[in-house]
Design an enzyme around this catalytic site. Structure first.
Site, PDB file in Angstrom:
ATOM      1  N   THR A 153      15.250 -28.245  13.253  1.00 45.11           N
ATOM      2  CA  THR A 153      14.304 -28.115  12.152  1.00 45.11           C
ATOM      3  C   THR A 153      14.514 -29.269  11.200  1.00 45.11           C
ATOM      4  O   THR A 153      15.601 -29.435  10.663  1.00 45.11           O
ATOM      5  CB  THR A 153      14.516 -26.790  11.405  1.00 45.11           C
ATOM      6  OG1 THR A 153      14.427 -25.715  12.339  1.00 45.11           O
ATOM      7  CG2 THR A 153      13.471 -26.594  10.322  1.00 45.11           C
TER       8      THR A 153
ATOM      9  N   SER B 244      11.649 -31.428   6.450  1.00 45.47           N
ATOM     10  CA  SER B 244      10.299 -31.311   5.905  1.00 45.47           C
ATOM     11  C   SER B 244       9.517 -30.171   6.538  1.00 45.47           C
ATOM     12  O   SER B 244       8.356 -29.982   6.228  1.00 45.47           O
ATOM     13  CB  SER B 244       9.528 -32.624   6.137  1.00 45.47           C
ATOM     14  OG  SER B 244       9.398 -32.885   7.523  1.00 45.47           O
ATOM     15  N   CYS B 245      10.160 -29.399   7.415  1.00 46.74           N
ATOM     16  CA  CYS B 245       9.419 -28.365   8.134  1.00 46.74           C
ATOM     17  C   CYS B 245      10.232 -27.094   8.215  1.00 46.74           C
ATOM     18  O   CYS B 245      11.381 -27.120   8.640  1.00 46.74           O
ATOM     19  CB  CYS B 245       9.074 -28.836   9.545  1.00 46.74           C
ATOM     20  SG  CYS B 245       8.212 -27.597  10.528  1.00 46.74           S
ATOM     21  N   GLY B 246       9.626 -25.984   7.817  1.00 42.26           N
ATOM     22  CA  GLY B 246      10.334 -24.714   7.851  1.00 42.26           C
ATOM     23  C   GLY B 246      10.131 -23.920   9.119  1.00 42.26           C
ATOM     24  O   GLY B 246      10.837 -22.946   9.357  1.00 42.26           O
TER      25      GLY B 246
ATOM     26  N   CYS C 266       9.366 -25.638  12.295  1.00 39.83           N
ATOM     27  CA  CYS C 266       9.439 -26.527  13.454  1.00 39.83           C
ATOM     28  C   CYS C 266      10.295 -25.881  14.536  1.00 39.83           C
ATOM     29  O   CYS C 266      11.364 -25.356  14.265  1.00 39.83           O
ATOM     30  CB  CYS C 266      10.042 -27.871  13.066  1.00 39.83           C
ATOM     31  SG  CYS C 266       9.102 -28.769  11.825  1.00 39.83           S
TER      32      CYS C 266
END
Length: 275
Positions: free
Chosen positions: A112, A115-117, A119
């Protein structure tokens, strides 16, 4: 242990032809492997610090725990760098017997990013989580002037941002504007997880009557994290997405965007804001 900030050399260019070399302060970013009962669950990129809060909050966000009694222990595991020093970049979680372990379909098969919760989530169906808390019955009211002042209060307490300019922040406030917890991280979703993890470890879930103020936009993942923690009001300094508004409406959450001190936009359940 990985540091929250690090120093680096930069070359600064100005359009007037001036070139200078100096040291600058950078926000730390390192991988953190999360293990559940000894089994690797995911690897996330984060700013080191408040790691146990981050892991506990992540488990809440994944719908694995919602009660502090389900969390038996958090500990750093062996993990060393090329020089043989402990990295503190692996955390193992022990859950209370009877707490359902995440099934293999939930495991994050790629890391992960900061910038992505969501992914690496294994399926679209796994993105939407079911909350154990009902927000619709939360009758909290927050004065407009208090809500509008939260971004500045959040910014005023961002110590890492002051040094680096490179981290997001999430702050948990009472309806009177009292700051309960603030966390910073290179990932905006990590900052929220750290706040939620602090709360679950303190036995405070569900977070009735509170407001979560975030420094960035109001994405679907942040709305969902707030919902799973029982937070009735989420405010952001930037825009929400269409899906985040839909989720807020379904969840009974007051969702605010473009909160800039003198004005704000409310996208769901404006009746909680008193003028």
């Amino acid at each position: 242990m990985g540091r929250v900030t690090r120093r680096g050399r930069i070359t600064k260019f100005r359009t007037d032809g001036t070139v200078t070399k100096r040291e600058d302060v950078l926000a730390g970013e390192e991988p953190l492997e999360i293990r559940v009962e000894g089994r690797s669950f995911t690897v996330t990129m984060r700013t080191p610090g408040d790691d146990f809060d981050l892991v506990a909050g992540f488990l809440v966000s994944e719908g694995i725990i919602w009660d502090p009694a389900q969390l038996i222990s958090l500990r750093y595991c062996a993990g060393v760098d090329e020089s043989g020093q402990q990295t503190f970049n692996v955390v193992d979680v022990q859950l209370r017997p009877g707490t359902a372990l995440p099934d293999t379909a939930m495991e994050r098969h790629v890391y992960t990013s900061s910038s992505c919760g969501i992914c690496g989530t294994a399926s679209i169906e796994a993105v939407r989580k079911s909350s154990h808390f009902s927000l619709g019955a939360d009758d909290v009211r927050i004065p407009l002037e208090v809500l509008a002042a939260l971004p500045e209060e959040l910014r005023r307490n961002q110590k890492v941002f002051d040094r680096t300019g490179g981290v997001h922040a999430a702050g948990l406030f009472t309806s009177e504007g009292e700051l309960l917890c603030l966390r910073e991280d290179v990932g905006r979703h990590n900052a929220v997880d750290k706040v939620v993890g602090w709360a679950v470890r303190a036995g405070m879930l569900p977070l009735r009557g509170t407001v979560l103020q975030v420094s960035g936009r109001a994405s679907f993942e942040l709305v969902q994290k707030a919902q799973l923690a029982g937070i009735p009001v989420l405010a952001a300094v930037s825009a929400p997405s269409s899906l985040s508004v839909e989720l807020a409406e379904d969840a009974g959450m007051t969702l605010v965007g473009f909160s800039r001190g003198t004005s704000l936009n409310c996208y769901a359940f404006p009746e909680r804001i008193s003028v």
